[in-house]
Structures are given as structure tokens and as C-alpha cells.
Design a protein around this motif. Structure first.
Motif, PDB file in Angstrom:
ATOM      1  N   CYS A   1      -5.357  -0.817   7.162  1.00  0.00           N
ATOM      2  CA  CYS A   1      -4.518  -1.059   5.982  1.00  0.00           C
ATOM      3  C   CYS A   1      -4.893  -0.103   4.850  1.00  0.00           C
ATOM      4  CB  CYS A   1      -4.667  -2.501   5.512  1.00  0.00           C
ATOM      5  SG  CYS A   1      -4.067  -3.742   6.676  1.00  0.00           S
ATOM      6  N   ILE A   2      -6.150  -0.101   4.466  1.00  0.00           N
ATOM      7  CA  ILE A   2      -6.670   0.784   3.414  1.00  0.00           C
ATOM      8  C   ILE A   2      -7.785   1.623   4.026  1.00  0.00           C
ATOM      9  CG2 ILE A   2      -7.908   0.882   1.219  1.00  0.00           C
ATOM     10  CD1 ILE A   2      -6.455  -1.627   0.351  1.00  0.00           C
ATOM     11  N   GLN A   3      -7.589   2.940   4.028  1.00  0.00           N
ATOM     12  CA  GLN A   3      -8.542   3.818   4.707  1.00  0.00           C
ATOM     13  C   GLN A   3      -9.378   4.668   3.767  1.00  0.00           C
ATOM     14  OE1 GLN A   3      -6.306   6.139   7.566  1.00  0.00           O
ATOM     15  NE2 GLN A   3      -5.517   4.326   8.621  1.00  0.00           N
TER      16      GLN A   3
ATOM     17  N   ILE B   1       0.842  -1.196   0.000  1.00  0.00           N
ATOM     18  CA  ILE B   1       0.000   0.000   0.000  1.00  0.00           C
ATOM     19  C   ILE B   1       0.874   1.242   0.000  1.00  0.00           C
ATOM     20  CG2 ILE B   1      -1.863   1.185   1.228  1.00  0.00           C
ATOM     21  CD1 ILE B   1      -2.109  -1.760   2.651  1.00  0.00           C
ATOM     22  N   ASN B   2       0.617   2.149  -0.967  1.00  0.00           N
ATOM     23  CA  ASN B   2       1.353   3.405  -1.078  1.00  0.00           C
ATOM     24  C   ASN B   2       2.865   3.194  -1.129  1.00  0.00           C
ATOM     25  OD1 ASN B   2      -0.918   5.180  -1.091  1.00  0.00           O
ATOM     26  ND2 ASN B   2      -1.143   4.859   1.108  1.00  0.00           N
TER      27      ASN B   2
ATOM     28  N   ASP C   1      -5.664   5.236  -0.929  1.00  0.00           N
ATOM     29  CA  ASP C   1      -5.025   3.971  -0.537  1.00  0.00           C
ATOM     30  C   ASP C   1      -5.445   2.838  -1.470  1.00  0.00           C
ATOM     31  OD1 ASP C   1      -3.867   5.285   1.574  1.00  0.00           O
ATOM     32  OD2 ASP C   1      -5.264   4.527   3.081  1.00  0.00           O
TER      33      ASP C   1
ATOM     34  N   THR D   1      -2.511   0.638  -4.308  1.00  0.00           N
ATOM     35  CA  THR D   1      -2.176  -0.656  -3.713  1.00  0.00           C
ATOM     36  C   THR D   1      -1.930  -1.674  -4.813  1.00  0.00           C
ATOM     37  OG1 THR D   1      -3.420  -0.253  -1.670  1.00  0.00           O
ATOM     38  CG2 THR D   1      -3.018  -2.544  -2.260  1.00  0.00           C
TER      39      THR D   1
END
Length: 561
Positions: A192-194, A169-170, A198, A202
Motif C-alpha cells: 500500500c505505502i512503499q 494513496i496518491n 506514498d 496519502t
């Protein structure tokens, strides 16, 4: 820092498991026009740029601007030209900044292909360089093992784990996620992913697996198939989940998806966790050497309740399967039903690992991930139930409820993957690029020096030794190699069945002749009775015919001569 990690390990403190940071971000001025930290070299088709960060485990680029005219493209690859992918137009950012797909290793290459008009432009303002993380939260013995260890001993668990993906991620954080619908919806943690950024930035990497049970496993090793970017659907901070949908490609068609259970898991039920702990190739946690699981040595749901990570806002399930940083977002799966009963989110040694109960998440996302029910027409007549006659008929016997097959006790871990053509794994014990080209890569025509065949067959068999056998969608999974060229195996003919005797045509029945009677003797013709001879007439005696006369002559005057 290491001492602090060891201190936390010794005290067994419980903490929320976070996305595992495995990369640092560095600013850079990397542009196609103007002053640039990376200078390109001219090629017949455009320009070539090379960026190296010594010791990096991977490199990902952050494009602040990308504007390629139609017909122009950027190919991103490693130093050897592998792991290649192509960017066109404005990339997945659609005009906004974005992180490109990561390239494993310490060198990344950009080949710019232009039509000669020199109107395309790119600008990279930072890049991420990966490093090996050494932080672990294993309590006691690490009972996880490479996914390949269970391909034979627990084939259902192994195959059920195919929809589980490694997430980068990122450009710098690692987690795990898994597909939950045939429409490519993927579930992971909110931590993890907001948000939309994000989800877009990914890398979703499926089927990253070590080839054998004993293969060394490390962070971001054994490249799988990467799907780049996704659409953000919804998230819930309290329940710590995020739902996204992968846009490009059809991973659910290739790997299937997992079903979320619709009820809270029972205490004592056996579970397992497929995961990408520390960003390694896929591992499975099936066994547990913790005292609470000593009854049979498997992982179990040890308790549940509204406490732990998420507090009273979440109903959590607790277990002692081993996990690490990067395991966040992994599915906790029932060994009996192979349904997801929890979304892993927290780790630690005091209260144990725990995750949000899957049935709560299912209630929130069912309308998105489940196909709509077929409506019943409003004017459809409801059939009246037919009552079976009861007179003289014994009451019906209830159908027996099938007893679930017992889960085998821990056994020695196998290493053989069942060879099935079309399963995405090239097993060289029985497959090669000729007999199973869908699983085994190969080139069998063109220049002789460029020909190769993954597996033990075809022209120039290489087993798994060629890097192309483990690139893109191909995965070569074996511990042995070919030692000599072998011709493509001759297909085994189906056994010839003994011919079925052909019945002789039935002839029309031959009439049976009546028994031949013995011939009736034919009577001899009846002769006219012979007159008994009389005495003949002497000469001069009157006669009627010659026969009357002894001399045989009856004269005209009626007398014998």
C-alpha cells in the motif's frame, strides 16, 4: 474483465490482495499564470477556479508547484463549499510536488485569496478522478456488516475499531491502516505505502462510518476526519508492512490506538477484522458462514505457518473472515484480548485470507512505538526479600486465574449506538448541539435564518438532516429525524434527598430534685400559761394593781376603790 473476475471467483484462486485502484489519472495544464485549461473568474478577494469531471466519485489534484507568499492562501472545497481545507506557502510538499487531499464528488473548487501583490503561483499538472470498483473476492456469503451493526451487540469490538483508517494513496489507490501508538504511528501494508512519497501523498481518514446498520454503503462514502500526509518511518517487503507517523493533528488522542500482540495467535481463537473493504465506510467481519468456522459461527484463526503470501520469510496466520480489495492493511484482532494478532495482506478462496503475524512485526518496531522503560538508578539498593515465617502457618493459596468471559453466540445485529457525550458521535435520541456541543454541530446565535441544531433540541433542531451534522469532526449517527422544533431539554435536577433529621442539641442534664418532704407542721407559739382567775378584792381591800380590784382601780393608798 468482469468475466475474468467471475472466473477467478469460481475457481477460488488465492492471490495477494493489492491496494484497490479506484481512480484514473488525467493530465491537465492548470496554472494561475499563463495559458490554462481551467480559466478563473475574478472575486473580491482573488480568483475562483472550478474543475468538473462528470461521474467522478472524487477528485484529487497533483500540484507540481505551489508557492504562495505570506498572507495568501488557496481554499479547496466541493461545489457547495463543504469539505473545505486550506493550502498555504508550499503545502505539505515543502517545495516538492504533492497530491492534495481528495474532495468527494465530481467537482472541485479552488478559491485563491491574495493580498493584491499577485506574486503567488500554482501549477497543477494532473488530477485523479475516482470511479466505483466492482471487483469482489467474497467466497460464498458476505458476512461483513456496517460498523454500526455491532455498536450494541459487540460494543468492545466496535469501540476497539476506532483507530482504523481508510487510506487514499496518491489520489488513486485504497487501503486500510490503523494506529499503533499514542505518538500517531500507523501500520499498513508495504504493497500500500512503499516509500516517503506514498506516505506524504496519502489521505488518512478516520471514523468514516455509515450512520446505521442498514445504511447503504459505497466507495468513499460517509466522510470522516482526514489527516493529510505522514512521515515514512520504515518498511519490510517480505513481511509486507510499513510504519508511518502522522505529523499534523493528534488522531491517537481522539481515537486511541491498537496494541500488537507479542506472541503467535493460538489456533481456534476467535478474531474479527475492522476494515474499509473497497474503500467503503468502515465494516466489521465478525461472523463466518464457512464450514471451518461452523462450530460457533465466528471467525477463527484456522491455521498458521511459514507459507502463503511472503513464503518462508514470514509466519502467517490464516482465517476465513470476509475481506475485499482495499482491506489490505487491516488489523486481525483477538476477540478475547482485543490485541492485534495479524496484519491482513492476502485474500482468496482456496487457502483463505491470511496476514503477517503481529508478534513478528512488533519485534521489529517495538523500539519505535513503545515508550521506553523507566531505568533503575545504578546505585539503587536491591531490597532483600523478606521470608514469611512458616511455623504454624499454612502454605499460601495461589490466587485464582480469572476465566475469560464467554463470547456471546451470534445474535441478531443491533442498530443502536450507546449515547455517550464526548464519544465523537451525535446520537439524537439523547444528544443535541446544546446538551453535547462536542459531538453535535450547531449554530444557536446570529441571524435567525442561519441557526440550526444537530439533534432534537435547541433552536431549529434538524436531527441529522443538515450536511453540517456530518462534516469535519462531527458525525451524526441515527436513523430517525426530528419533526418539530423542541426546546432544549431542561436539565434533570438531581433527586432531592429527604433531609437528615438534625439532632436536638444535648442539654446539660437537669438535676433531679430530691423528693419534696411533706412540710413539718409549724408549732403554734406557746402561750404563757394563763393564771386561773381568782376572786377580785372588794372596795377598801388592800391591793397591788388595778387588776386586783373588782372595780379595776387600785388607789394610790393601796386600797381598792
Amino acid at each position: 474483465m468482469i468475466a475474468l473476475y467471475l472466473l477467478l471467483f469460481l475457481f477460488g484462486l488465492s492471490s495477494a490482495q493489492t491496494a484497490e485502484k479506484v481512480g484514473d489519472v488525467f493530465p491537465i495544464q492548470f496554472v494561475s499564470k499563463g495559458t490554462s485549461d481551467v480559466v478563473g473568474t475574478d472575486t473580491p478577494l482573488g480568483k475562483r477556479y472550478v474543475l468538473t469531471h462528470p461521474g467522478a466519485t472524487y477528485i484529487a489534484l497533483h500540484f507540481s508547484r505551489l508557492a504562495l507568499v505570506k498572507g495568501d492562501a488557496i481554499e479547496v472545497s466541493d461545489a457547495d463549499g463543504g469539505q473545505a481545507y486550506t493550502l498555504i506557502e508550499s503545502g505539505k510538499g515543502k517545495g516538492a510536488a504533492f497530491w492534495s487531499q481528495h474532495i468527494k464528488g465530481d467537482t472541485i473548487v479552488l478559491n485563491i485569496f491574495t493580498s493584491g501583490r499577485n506574486r503567488s503561483f500554482f501549477e497543477i499538472d494532473e488530477y485523479a478522478a475516482g470511479f466505483e470498483s466492482f471487483f469482489e473476492t467474497i467466497c460464498g456469503i458476505d458476512d461483513k456488516a456496517n460498523a454500526a451493526c455491532y455498536s450494541s451487540s459487540f460494543p468492545n469490538a466496535y469501540s476497539t475499531s476506532r483507530p482504523v483508517a481508510r487510506l487514499l494513496i496518491n489520489g488513486r489507490n485504497l487501503c486500510t491502516g490503523f494506529l499503533v501508538s499514542g505518538s500517531n504511528h500507523l501500520l499498513t501494508n508495504n504493497h500500500c505505502i512503499q516509500n516517503t512519497t506514498d506516505a506524504l501523498n496519502t489521505d488518512y481518514e478516520f471514523m468514516s462510518e455509515a450512520p446505521t446498520c442498514d445504511s447503504l454503503n459505497s466507495q468513499l462514502s460517509y466522510r470522516g476526519t482526514i489527516f493529510d500526509g505522514a512521515t515514512f518511518i520504515q518498511t519490510n517487503v517480505a513481511l509486507d508492512y510499513t510504519l508511518v507517523q502522522i505529523n499534523l493533528g493528534e488522531p491517537a488522542t481522539l481515537y486511541g490506538f491498537l496494541e500488537l500482540d507479542d506472541q503467535l495467535a493460538a489456533i481456534g481463537g476467535q478474531v474479527y477484522i475492522p476494515q474499509h473493504a473497497m474503500g467503503k465506510a468502515k465494516q466489521l467481519a465478525i461472523f463466518s458462514t464457512e464450514a471451518d468456522d461452523a462450530i460457533d459461527g465466528f471467525c477463527h484463526i484456522n491455521k498458521s505457518g511459514n507459507y502463503g503470501c511472503g513464503g518462508s520469510a514470514s509466519s502467517n496466520v490464516f482465517y476465513l473472515c470476509d475481506t475485499e480489495g482495499g482491506s489490505s492493511g487491516s488489523p486481525v484482532i483477538s476477540m478475547v484480548t482485543n490485541k492485534v494478532v495479524g496484519l491482513h495482506k492476502c485474500g482468496g478462496c482456496s487457502s483463505g485470507n491470511h496476514g503477517t503475524s503481529a508478534h513478528i512485526i512488533r519485534n521489529e518496531v517495538a523500539s519505535i512505538i513503545l515508550p521506553p522503560a523507566t531505568p533503575t538508578p545504578a546505585n539503587a539498593a536491591t531490597p532483600m526479600p523478606v521470608i514469611a515465617p512458616t511455623i504454624g502457618v499454612p502454605p499460601p493459596t495461589a490466587a485464582p486465574v480469572p476465566v475469560p468471559a464467554p463470547v456471546p453466540a451470534p445474535a441478531s445485529i443491533g442498530t443502536t449506538i450507546s449515547p455517550v457525550c464526548g464519544d465523537g458521535i451525535c446520537d439524537i435520541s439523547s444528544e443535541n448541539c446544546v446538551t453535547c456541543p462536542s459531538d453535535c454541530n450547531g449554530v444557536q446565535d446570529g441571524k435567525p435564518g442561519a441557526r440550526f441544531c444537530c439533534g432534537c433540541g435547541g433552536i431549529n433542531p434538524v436531527g441529522c438532516a443538515n450536511s453540517a451534522c456530518n462534516s469535519g469532526a462531527f458525525f451524526c449517527n441515527t436513523s430517525t429525524q426530528c419533526t418539530a422544533s423542541a426546546p432544549a431539554p431542561t436539565p434533570i435536577a438531581s433527586p432531592i434527598q429527604a433531609p437528615t433529621p438534625i439532632a436536638s442539641p444535648i442539654q446539660a442534664p437537669v438535676p433531679v430534685a430530691s423528693p419534696v418532704q411533706a412540710p413539718t407542721p409549724i408549732a403554734s407559739p406557746i402561750q404563757a400559761p394563763v393564771k386561773p382567775p381568782t376572786s377580785c378584792l372588794s372596795s377598801g381591800t388592800r391591793c397591788i394593781s388595778n387588776s386586783d380590784c373588782c372595780v379595776g382601780v387600785c388607789k394610790g393608798n393601796g386600797t381598792c376603790k
